[in-house]
Write an enzyme that holds these catalytic residues in place. Sequence first.
Site, PDB file in Angstrom:
ATOM      1  N   HIS A 197       0.861  -1.179   0.000  1.00 37.40           N
ATOM      2  CA  HIS A 197       0.000   0.000   0.000  1.00 37.40           C
ATOM      3  C   HIS A 197       0.906   1.240   0.000  1.00 37.40           C
ATOM      4  O   HIS A 197       2.032   1.192   0.484  1.00 37.40           O
ATOM      5  CB  HIS A 197      -0.862   0.086   1.259  1.00 37.40           C
ATOM      6  CG  HIS A 197      -1.800  -1.059   1.483  1.00 37.40           C
ATOM      7  ND1 HIS A 197      -1.404  -2.235   2.053  1.00 37.40           N
ATOM      8  CD2 HIS A 197      -3.131  -1.169   1.248  1.00 37.40           C
ATOM      9  CE1 HIS A 197      -2.439  -3.046   2.158  1.00 37.40           C
ATOM     10  NE2 HIS A 197      -3.500  -2.428   1.676  1.00 37.40           N
ATOM     11  N   ASP A 240       2.244   1.983   3.371  1.00 37.12           N
ATOM     12  CA  ASP A 240       3.212   1.022   3.910  1.00 37.12           C
ATOM     13  C   ASP A 240       4.634   1.507   3.687  1.00 37.12           C
ATOM     14  O   ASP A 240       5.499   1.325   4.543  1.00 37.12           O
ATOM     15  CB  ASP A 240       3.089  -0.344   3.215  1.00 37.12           C
ATOM     16  CG  ASP A 240       1.739  -0.984   3.374  1.00 37.12           C
ATOM     17  OD1 ASP A 240       1.065  -0.702   4.379  1.00 37.12           O
ATOM     18  OD2 ASP A 240       1.357  -1.761   2.479  1.00 37.12           O
TER      19      ASP A 240
END
Length: 429
Positions: free
Chosen positions: A98, A101
């Site tokens: 993501h 992340d």
Amino acid sequence: MSTIFDALPRVPFIAPDSREELCFRHWRPEEVVLGRPMGDWLRPAVAYWHSFVGTGADPFGAPTLPRPWDDSMDGARAKAEAAFAFMERLGLPFFCFHDRDVAPEGASLREGVRHLDAMAEVLQAHMARTGIRLLWGTANLFSHPRYMAGAATNPDPEVFACACVQVRHAMEVTQRLGGENYVLWGGREGYDTLLNTDLAREDAQLGRFLNLVVEHKHRIGFTGTLLIEPKPHEPTKHQYDRDVATVYGFLARHRLLGEVKVNIEANHATLAGHSFEHEIAMAASLGLLGSVDINRGDPQNGWDTDQFPTNAQELVPAMLEILRAGGLGSGGFNFDAKLRRQSVAVDDLLHAHVGGMDSCAEALRWAARLIEDGRLETARRARYAGEPWTGTLADIADAALARDIAPQPRSGRQERLENLVAAAARPSA
């Protein structure tokens, strides 16, 4: 730069009967299975979020897993260094992430965009150095408080616009890094109560949003596959992408068939009351099969426990459906699985991936033996061997009455077929 994973060994393949703990017993990417390398069938990936972002925190306790990096740009660089050090030792070919992340949120939308751009350069350098590729990227549209009532379905138009910023940029970064797919998970696209929810309006907003995403994909020339990841509930009471059949209906309603496929997660399938293999078979039958998140739930828990798979026999029916479908194309097996809260040793993450990868590889080989044996497929074809009746409803009814037909029940032979599956575990079967 040193990392917490530097002392870990590189994981070798040894043999199925090896007593070594950190070795692959079944995963051999070059081994040919039904005419294709095992690596082409499975295309496994490490999930950046659970592996390097997850802390072990739960609603009842603080973080427990060692994470020697903070939520800053320096921390993001240190995390990336550690992530690729780990992935090099594991030896799997792909990873997934993501946007949040790999890069911190920042104090504003603009700062978040700058952070992701800067980290894309860092990731690109690591990928070039190691040869590890990006299976798919995605945007986190569920963690920030702005998304508490959804992203695309949020009643606030400014939140919808924030989601457009994140998805556009995450897709462009995915393209820049050579990602082969782009995933959308509607973690909060749903409702907690109908008392304040306009279902028709939210469905229309979600349809508009996905059409905008598809249009942007074509505008920038991104050749990867767009994927929706179904889940029935959690964190919301009811999510609009609850399962494969629901997603198909949504895509058909908004004229998106042929543009979007599905990324099926094993634990999400079971939360929806289905089996993993059911969702794969349904997706294949509807032309939506794209990729899978491989994990498992705990039958004694009613939530998404995201555990690593360890039972090859449980995975055989799912592998059988993937082989029947001809594979996952540009998709793969993403280990969307996390360590248990008490698994705080640095090598626990390596053990988890080794066990999960070997379970998938063994199940693939097992399913391939079933197809090569032929008896399972022969039995399935025989069950549908009757000649279909043609004509109108009245024509068929009149013909049946004229012949005074009396069809007799035929056995589905389920127990015999289950025994064939079990027997395929033996290489001599």
